[in-house]
Design a protein around this motif. Sequence first.
Motif, PDB file in Angstrom:
ATOM      1  N   GLY A   1       0.808  -1.214   0.000  1.00  3.96           N
ATOM      2  CA  GLY A   1       0.000   0.000   0.000  1.00  3.96           C
ATOM      3  C   GLY A   1       0.833   1.252   0.000  1.00  3.96           C
ATOM      4  O   GLY A   1       2.041   1.207   0.208  1.00  3.96           O
ATOM      5  N   PRO A   2       0.204   2.369  -0.228  1.00  4.47           N
ATOM      6  CA  PRO A   2       0.939   3.642  -0.224  1.00  4.47           C
ATOM      7  C   PRO A   2       1.594   3.895   1.133  1.00  4.47           C
ATOM      8  O   PRO A   2       1.043   3.571   2.166  1.00  4.47           O
ATOM      9  N   ALA A   3       2.784   4.462   1.068  1.00  7.94           N
ATOM     10  CA  ALA A   3       3.553   4.746   2.281  1.00  7.94           C
ATOM     11  C   ALA A   3       4.135   6.145   2.207  1.00  7.94           C
ATOM     12  O   ALA A   3       4.322   6.703   1.123  1.00  7.94           O
ATOM     13  N   ALA A   4       4.434   6.701   3.351  1.00  6.12           N
ATOM     14  CA  ALA A   4       5.223   7.932   3.402  1.00  6.12           C
ATOM     15  C   ALA A   4       6.616   7.579   2.879  1.00  6.12           C
ATOM     16  O   ALA A   4       7.007   6.419   2.846  1.00  6.12           O
ATOM     17  N   ALA A   5       7.358   8.585   2.448  1.00  7.92           N
ATOM     18  CA  ALA A   5       8.681   8.339   1.867  1.00  7.92           C
ATOM     19  C   ALA A   5       9.694   9.309   2.442  1.00  7.92           C
ATOM     20  O   ALA A   5       9.340  10.342   3.006  1.00  7.92           O
ATOM     21  N   ILE A   6      10.944   8.947   2.263  1.00  9.68           N
ATOM     22  CA  ILE A   6      12.032   9.803   2.717  1.00  9.68           C
ATOM     23  C   ILE A   6      13.148   9.769   1.682  1.00  9.68           C
ATOM     24  O   ILE A   6      13.481   8.720   1.152  1.00  9.68           O
ATOM     25  N   VAL A   7      13.677  10.946   1.362  1.00  8.69           N
ATOM     26  CA  VAL A   7      14.827  11.071   0.465  1.00  8.69           C
ATOM     27  C   VAL A   7      16.058  11.168   1.350  1.00  8.69           C
ATOM     28  O   VAL A   7      16.136  12.028   2.230  1.00  8.69           O
ATOM     29  N   LEU A   8      17.004  10.262   1.130  1.00  4.30           N
ATOM     30  CA  LEU A   8      18.238  10.213   1.913  1.00  4.30           C
ATOM     31  C   LEU A   8      19.373  10.803   1.083  1.00  4.30           C
ATOM     32  O   LEU A   8      19.733  10.242   0.055  1.00  4.30           O
ATOM     33  N   LEU A   9      19.915  11.909   1.502  1.00  4.60           N
ATOM     34  CA  LEU A   9      21.010  12.525   0.754  1.00  4.60           C
ATOM     35  C   LEU A   9      22.356  12.099   1.337  1.00  4.60           C
ATOM     36  O   LEU A   9      22.530  12.060   2.549  1.00  4.60           O
ATOM     37  N   HIS A  10      23.287  11.767   0.444  1.00  7.02           N
ATOM     38  CA  HIS A  10      24.635  11.396   0.892  1.00  7.02           C
ATOM     39  C   HIS A  10      25.491  12.640   1.055  1.00  7.02           C
ATOM     40  O   HIS A  10      25.169  13.720   0.561  1.00  7.02           O
ATOM     41  N   GLY A  11      26.589  12.472   1.746  1.00  4.61           N
ATOM     42  CA  GLY A  11      27.539  13.560   1.954  1.00  4.61           C
ATOM     43  C   GLY A  11      28.619  13.579   0.889  1.00  4.61           C
ATOM     44  O   GLY A  11      28.524  12.920  -0.143  1.00  4.61           O
ATOM     45  N   ARG A  12      29.692  14.322   1.159  1.00 13.90           N
ATOM     46  CA  ARG A  12      30.744  14.522   0.153  1.00 13.90           C
ATOM     47  C   ARG A  12      31.510  13.261  -0.193  1.00 13.90           C
ATOM     48  O   ARG A  12      32.137  13.189  -1.229  1.00 13.90           O
ATOM     49  N   SER A  13      31.456  12.241   0.649  1.00 13.76           N
ATOM     50  CA  SER A  13      32.171  11.008   0.314  1.00 13.76           C
ATOM     51  C   SER A  13      31.362  10.115  -0.620  1.00 13.76           C
ATOM     52  O   SER A  13      31.869   9.120  -1.111  1.00 13.76           O
ATOM     53  N   GLY A  14      30.117  10.488  -0.898  1.00 16.21           N
ATOM     54  CA  GLY A  14      29.274   9.713  -1.799  1.00 16.21           C
ATOM     55  C   GLY A  14      28.567   8.582  -1.084  1.00 16.21           C
ATOM     56  O   GLY A  14      28.789   8.343   0.096  1.00 16.21           O
ATOM     57  N   PRO A  15      27.725   7.838  -1.799  1.00 19.61           N
ATOM     58  CA  PRO A  15      26.919   6.796  -1.153  1.00 19.61           C
ATOM     59  C   PRO A  15      27.592   5.430  -1.043  1.00 19.61           C
ATOM     60  O   PRO A  15      27.061   4.539  -0.403  1.00 19.61           O
ATOM     61  N   TYR A  16      28.764   5.260  -1.652  1.00 16.91           N
ATOM     62  CA  TYR A  16      29.349   3.926  -1.751  1.00 16.91           C
ATOM     63  C   TYR A  16      30.428   3.690  -0.706  1.00 16.91           C
ATOM     64  O   TYR A  16      31.067   4.620  -0.226  1.00 16.91           O
ATOM     65  N   SER A  17      30.662   2.419  -0.406  1.00 20.96           N
ATOM     66  CA  SER A  17      31.675   2.022   0.570  1.00 20.96           C
ATOM     67  C   SER A  17      33.056   2.493   0.126  1.00 20.96           C
ATOM     68  O   SER A  17      33.421   2.382  -1.049  1.00 20.96           O
ATOM     69  N   SER A  18      33.831   2.956   1.070  1.00 19.20           N
ATOM     70  CA  SER A  18      35.206   3.370   0.765  1.00 19.20           C
ATOM     71  C   SER A  18      36.070   2.169   0.377  1.00 19.20           C
ATOM     72  O   SER A  18      37.155   2.336  -0.153  1.00 19.20           O
ATOM     73  N   ASN A  19      35.581   0.955   0.611  1.00 17.51           N
ATOM     74  CA  ASN A  19      36.310  -0.245   0.195  1.00 17.51           C
ATOM     75  C   ASN A  19      36.279  -0.440  -1.323  1.00 17.51           C
ATOM     76  O   ASN A  19      37.107  -1.169  -1.866  1.00 17.51           O
TER      77      ASN A  19
END
Length: 176
Positions: A51-69
């Motif tokens: 069913g319909p749900a509330a949503a949230i936009v997650l913004l990443h910081g300057r290091s980006g969204p990916y693992s540093s590995n």
Amino acid sequence: MPAHFIRLVLAVITSIWLIRDAAAAPETVYFRSADGRTQLVGYLFRPQAAGPAAAIVLLHGRSGPYSSNVNADCTAVGPKVSSPCNATTLSKRHAMWGQYWAARGYLALLPDSFGPRGKAYGFGRFTHDDPDRDDVNEKTVRPLDAEGALAYLRSRGDVIGNQIFLQGGRTVAARL
């Protein structure tokens, strides 16, 4: 054992159980930034309830969204682009937040502002004056990506359009 300690242990176990159930890799989606030019990649964490749900936009910081590995080997991320940076290599922090919100009934979208612009590797500390960051500037470019994510979420039938929130590095949650 004191009753408050038992309640605390049960709450921790329940939280771990909820997050574990929502821990499936997020769905990869594509949508336009409000800049009208950039096709963004996003990672969609879905709640288990239908069913319909509330949503949230997650913004990443300057290091980006990916693992540093893995992000040192990344440049571009997008459709038909082979990259070690993808839904399975998000940083633990970003994956945790997506799973956290999905476990609480929200549809969470993590847009990648860097990968589609050839900078999936992200940026280190003290790089605010780096000219390589101009086309991913958090004052003039990244807000347009958040607006694109908002428009994308509002276009979905499984999202309650007037219940979309924003979470950034220093913002816990704000209504969009």
